[in-house]
Write a protein that holds these residues in place. Structure first.
Motif, PDB file in Angstrom:
ATOM      1  N   LYS A 101       8.471  11.428   5.745  1.00  0.00           N
ATOM      2  CA  LYS A 101       6.966  11.159   5.695  1.00  0.00           C
ATOM      3  C   LYS A 101       6.839   9.852   5.262  1.00  0.00           C
ATOM      4  CE  LYS A 101       5.958  15.165   7.074  1.00  0.00           C
ATOM      5  NZ  LYS A 101       7.124  15.923   7.596  1.00  0.00           N
ATOM      6  N   LEU A 102       5.496   9.810   5.446  1.00  0.00           N
ATOM      7  CA  LEU A 102       5.523   7.896   5.655  1.00  0.00           C
ATOM      8  C   LEU A 102       5.005   7.301   3.466  1.00  0.00           C
ATOM      9  CD1 LEU A 102       4.490   4.543   6.053  1.00  0.00           C
ATOM     10  CD2 LEU A 102       2.288   5.598   5.986  1.00  0.00           C
ATOM     11  N   ARG A 118      14.619   8.433  -3.327  1.00  0.00           N
ATOM     12  CA  ARG A 118      13.398   9.451  -2.794  1.00  0.00           C
ATOM     13  C   ARG A 118      12.932   9.161  -1.901  1.00  0.00           C
ATOM     14  NH1 ARG A 118       8.987  10.468  -7.710  1.00  0.00           N
ATOM     15  NH2 ARG A 118       8.038  11.819  -5.846  1.00  0.00           N
ATOM     16  N   TYR A 119      13.137   7.750  -2.015  1.00  0.00           N
ATOM     17  CA  TYR A 119      12.727   7.068  -0.838  1.00  0.00           C
ATOM     18  C   TYR A 119      13.350   5.537  -0.143  1.00  0.00           C
ATOM     19  CZ  TYR A 119       8.395   8.178  -3.411  1.00  0.00           C
ATOM     20  OH  TYR A 119       7.512   8.484  -4.398  1.00  0.00           O
ATOM     21  N   TYR A 120      13.125   5.546   1.391  1.00  0.00           N
ATOM     22  CA  TYR A 120      13.882   4.916   1.838  1.00  0.00           C
ATOM     23  C   TYR A 120      12.680   3.071   1.916  1.00  0.00           C
ATOM     24  CZ  TYR A 120      18.356   7.447   3.160  1.00  0.00           C
ATOM     25  OH  TYR A 120      19.735   8.332   3.075  1.00  0.00           O
ATOM     26  N   LEU A 121      12.923   2.009   1.491  1.00  0.00           N
ATOM     27  CA  LEU A 121      12.519   1.307   1.976  1.00  0.00           C
ATOM     28  C   LEU A 121      13.093   0.107   2.801  1.00  0.00           C
ATOM     29  CD1 LEU A 121       9.477  -0.659   1.650  1.00  0.00           C
ATOM     30  CD2 LEU A 121      10.611  -2.334  -0.959  1.00  0.00           C
ATOM     31  N   LYS A 122      12.613   0.162   3.857  1.00  0.00           N
ATOM     32  CA  LYS A 122      13.431  -0.543   5.028  1.00  0.00           C
ATOM     33  C   LYS A 122      12.508  -2.092   5.138  1.00  0.00           C
ATOM     34  CE  LYS A 122      13.575   1.195   8.979  1.00  0.00           C
ATOM     35  NZ  LYS A 122      14.120   1.399  11.079  1.00  0.00           N
ATOM     36  N   ILE A 123      12.577  -3.037   5.324  1.00  0.00           N
ATOM     37  CA  ILE A 123      12.589  -4.739   4.719  1.00  0.00           C
ATOM     38  C   ILE A 123      12.818  -5.144   6.582  1.00  0.00           C
ATOM     39  CG2 ILE A 123      12.853  -7.073   3.578  1.00  0.00           C
ATOM     40  CD1 ILE A 123      11.689  -4.788   1.951  1.00  0.00           C
ATOM     41  N   PRO A 130       7.041  -1.881  15.726  1.00  0.00           N
ATOM     42  CA  PRO A 130       6.673  -0.446  16.341  1.00  0.00           C
ATOM     43  C   PRO A 130       6.644   0.593  15.224  1.00  0.00           C
ATOM     44  CG  PRO A 130       7.620  -1.762  18.132  1.00  0.00           C
ATOM     45  CD  PRO A 130       8.039  -2.805  16.553  1.00  0.00           C
ATOM     46  N   ASP A 131       7.685   0.465  14.554  1.00  0.00           N
ATOM     47  CA  ASP A 131       8.273   1.293  13.113  1.00  0.00           C
ATOM     48  C   ASP A 131       7.513   1.428  12.622  1.00  0.00           C
ATOM     49  OD1 ASP A 131       9.780   3.398  12.832  1.00  0.00           O
ATOM     50  OD2 ASP A 131      11.484   1.960  11.708  1.00  0.00           O
ATOM     51  N   PHE A 132       6.879   0.484  12.394  1.00  0.00           N
ATOM     52  CA  PHE A 132       5.797   0.155  10.612  1.00  0.00           C
ATOM     53  C   PHE A 132       4.280   0.924  11.405  1.00  0.00           C
ATOM     54  CE2 PHE A 132       1.683  -1.496   9.914  1.00  0.00           C
ATOM     55  CZ  PHE A 132       2.029  -2.019   7.826  1.00  0.00           C
ATOM     56  N   GLU A 133       3.835   0.515  13.063  1.00  0.00           N
ATOM     57  CA  GLU A 133       3.074   1.198  13.747  1.00  0.00           C
ATOM     58  C   GLU A 133       2.653   2.441  13.919  1.00  0.00           C
ATOM     59  OE1 GLU A 133      -0.068  -0.976  16.846  1.00  0.00           O
ATOM     60  OE2 GLU A 133       2.384  -0.545  17.254  1.00  0.00           O
ATOM     61  N   MET A 134       4.804   3.280  14.623  1.00  0.00           N
ATOM     62  CA  MET A 134       4.597   4.769  14.469  1.00  0.00           C
ATOM     63  C   MET A 134       3.796   5.681  13.578  1.00  0.00           C
ATOM     64  SD  MET A 134       4.989   4.813  18.272  1.00  0.00           S
ATOM     65  CE  MET A 134       6.272   5.832  18.601  1.00  0.00           C
ATOM     66  N   ASN A 135       4.775   5.166  12.446  1.00  0.00           N
ATOM     67  CA  ASN A 135       4.723   5.541  11.819  1.00  0.00           C
ATOM     68  C   ASN A 135       2.972   5.492  10.613  1.00  0.00           C
ATOM     69  OD1 ASN A 135       7.735   7.092   9.796  1.00  0.00           O
ATOM     70  ND2 ASN A 135       7.855   4.836  11.278  1.00  0.00           N
ATOM     71  N   ARG A 173       0.693  -1.668   0.177  1.00  0.00           N
ATOM     72  CA  ARG A 173       0.315  -0.182  -0.023  1.00  0.00           C
ATOM     73  C   ARG A 173       0.474   1.775  -0.567  1.00  0.00           C
ATOM     74  NH1 ARG A 173      -3.277  -3.613  -1.146  1.00  0.00           N
ATOM     75  NH2 ARG A 173      -5.473  -3.539  -0.752  1.00  0.00           N
ATOM     76  N   ALA A 174       0.433   2.163  -0.958  1.00  0.00           N
ATOM     77  CA  ALA A 174       1.071   3.376  -0.636  1.00  0.00           C
ATOM     78  C   ALA A 174       0.725   4.236  -0.157  1.00  0.00           C
ATOM     79  CB  ALA A 174       1.169   4.220  -2.128  1.00  0.00           C
ATOM     80  N   HIS A 175       1.049   5.256   0.895  1.00  0.00           N
ATOM     81  CA  HIS A 175       0.092   6.012   2.018  1.00  0.00           C
ATOM     82  C   HIS A 175      -0.309   7.712   1.131  1.00  0.00           C
ATOM     83  CE1 HIS A 175      -1.263   8.480   5.260  1.00  0.00           C
ATOM     84  NE2 HIS A 175      -0.170   8.839   4.868  1.00  0.00           N
ATOM     85  N   GLU A 176      -0.091   7.550   0.029  1.00  0.00           N
ATOM     86  CA  GLU A 176      -0.209   8.799  -1.172  1.00  0.00           C
ATOM     87  C   GLU A 176      -0.545   8.009  -2.070  1.00  0.00           C
ATOM     88  OE1 GLU A 176       1.113  12.298  -0.156  1.00  0.00           O
ATOM     89  OE2 GLU A 176      -0.161  12.906   2.047  1.00  0.00           O
TER      90      GLU A 176
END
Length: 538
Positions: A211-212, A177-182, A192-197, A146-149
């Motif tokens: 920004k997410l 342009r983006y950091y994708l953390k796996i 927690p990082d997923f949930e907090m963002n 899912r993209a946030h925007e």
């Protein structure tokens, strides 16, 4: 290095039909491979067995990848779950050794079986699926992208890079342009990082974090959400705040009038201080502009906590009172941690450098005071609220952008369980973490440059109490104005002492196990705090 060999009569896209292939991979290869991976958290333990609990086929055009959830059982009677995506490559020449699992002979030819995070085609597949809001469905398994925007694939072509600096996860730079953390270590709950963002993006109350941009998660069954990936916008920055602070401290010792700096009166460690009340000797060095930046950092920290405390109905984030359950959890956790550190300190006492050993002996003498202070935590005396917090807040988690700061990495304390990282706590725990980071930076410079005279020590203390004071004054002012409930003055002092002690005890174990000659820094921190505890007569 001689690579293990696997073979199958199946083609790559039909390989799941060959159960003997996956069984050979499980039994003969996975355990050895894990020990080569930077993100594997079980290196100090003995792997008993490895199982492939899930194996999904990810299709992207003519390319195929296997998404493996592997369960690792250790001889010490606990288990971890990890995410391992697989790809094949025709050559291993440009790949690091830890990327390659085996040579494989398949129906279509000979290849190398690799960790797919080293495959740019896999990067493109993930990004394309996030952009298109796709879902992978197999039986009860669903993987959501899912993209946030709304995002777009760049028309001029796809570019990506795997960062090599990370330890616990794998991070891709996408299109610059983006950091994708796996996420590599997995939990049957949101990371927690997923949930907090996700929460901060929904609330739109805090601006100073990356920004997410997108999320990837796996639902292997009803009510189970396993975080796989977090994509954020790349923040233009000049690096994190740790080297910045080290440079400022180095200049402070190099350019300052040592006699004047060391003669500054000392005051309690957790006392707020207005910039206008700074001692004259600090006006030019490190300078008012430096302390204005500390004030900005305090403002961003308070804004983060205000956003995290902003909802009343979301049970995962709504502020709550202290209660007996939390007190039992906190005491048990900290007593266990202190006992382990105390025993380790005793064990390593004779091997410490002389200056550290003298401090260690003083800390060992404070055992009863520390234990009594830990066990004296009384929720009935506390009126403030607990919220979700950053949980691992220090200068290395803060990016510098011009005169401003961005806060990142909400995954929590690495040693803690996933459940412990989500326990609501006082936002003052984050504040204490940053104060300890200030203390570390000052003492790291003193240690690296051998600034051991009494004047250097006193000048370092002057700087530490001034940075902490300016930070606290600004943070308290915003918290009180915006009605962030951090308690009354006596309660604030008590909680800061408690969390400063907790953090220093945590640091002590880290240094004794990894860098014993650095143990002097948390030892000094513990003694500073116990001295204040005595003065307050808790």
């Amino acid at each position: 290095m001689n690579l293990p060999k696997l073979q199958s009569a199946q083609s790559w896209d039909q390989l799941r039909k060959d159960e003997s292939f996956w069984e050979a991979l499980r039994q003969d290869i996975l355990a050895k491979h894990l020990y080569q991976c930077r993100w594997f958290g079980g290196k100090a333990s003995v792997v008993q067995q490895v199982f492939i609990s899930q194996n999904l086929l990810l299709k992207s055009g003519f390319q195929h990848y296997y998404l493996l959830l592997i369960e690792v059982f250790f001889r010490e009677s606990y288990a971890h779950n990890y995410f391992l995506p697989l790809a094949i490559a025709e050559s291993k020449d440009k790949l690091p050794a830890q990327a390659v699992l085996a040579e494989v002979q398949l129906a279509e030819g000979s290849f190398y079986l690799i960790d797919a995070v080293h495959d740019s085609g896999f990067h493109a597949a993930l990004f394309r699926k996030i952009v298109n809001h796709e879902m992978l469905l197999e039986g009860n398994n669903r993987v959501f992208f899912r993209a946030h925007e709304e995002l777009e694939m760049e028309p001029e072509g796809f570019q990506s890079q795997l960062l090599n600096a990370e330890q616990s996860n794998s991070t891709l730079i996408i299109q610059d342009r983006y950091y994708l953390k796996i996420f590599r270590r997995l939990f049957r709950d949101k990371n927690p990082d997923f949930e907090m963002n996700e929460f901060l993006a929904q609330q739109k109350l805090f601006e100073n974090y990356p920004k997410l941009a997108g999320l990837i998660w796996w639902e292997p069954g009803p009510g189970v959400n396993i975080s796989l990936g977090l994509m954020q916008e790349k923040v233009p920055n000049e690096g994190d705040a740790w080297p910045w602070m080290l440079k400022e401290v180095e200049q402070y010792f190099k350019n300052g009038d040592l006699a004047k700096l060391s003669a500054i009166d000392k005051w309690p460690l957790v006392s707020p201080l207005k910039i206008t009340k700074l001692p004259e000797a600090l006006h030019q060095n490190p300078g008012i502009d430096f302390f204005k930046r500390i004030r900005t950092l305090a403002q961003r920290t308070a804004e983060m906590h205000l956003a995290l405390a902003s909802v009343k109905r979301d049970r995962h984030f709504a502020p709550i009172n202290y209660n007996g359950d939390f007190t039992v959890w906190l005491k048990n956790r900290l007593i266990y941690q202190f006992d382990a550190r105390y025993n380790l300190l005793n064990k390593k006492l004779e091997s410490l450098p002389e200056n550290a050993r003298l401090l260690a002996e003083k800390v060992l003498e404070q055992k009863d005071l520390i234990i009594n202070f830990i066990l004296g935590f009384d929720e009935e005396q506390l009126r403030s609220l607990r919220i979700r917090i950053h949980g691992d807040y220090h200068l290395g988690q803060i990016l510098i952008q011009g005169q401003d700061f961005f806060i990142l990495d909400y995954e929590g304390e690495p040693e803690s369980t996933i459940r412990d990282r989500k326990v609501k706590q006082s936002p003052l725990k984050d504040v204490a973490g940053l104060l300890r980071s200030f203390h570390y930076a000052i003492h790291a410079v003193q240690k690296n440059q051998n600034l051991r005279s009494s004047e250097h020590q006193a000048a370092g203390q002057s700087l530490y109490q001034s940075i902490s004071g300016v930070f606290l004054h600004s943070y308290f002012k915003i918290a009180f104005q915006q009605q962030l409930d951090i308690g009354y003055r006596k309660e604030i002092t008590y909680l800061l002492h408690y969390f400063l002690l907790e953090k220093a005890i945590y640091e002590l174990g880290y240094e004794l196990n990894g860098r014993p000659d650095w143990a002097i820094i948390p030892l000094e921190g513990i003694l500073d705090i116990t001295d204040e505890i005595k003065r307050h007569a808790y």
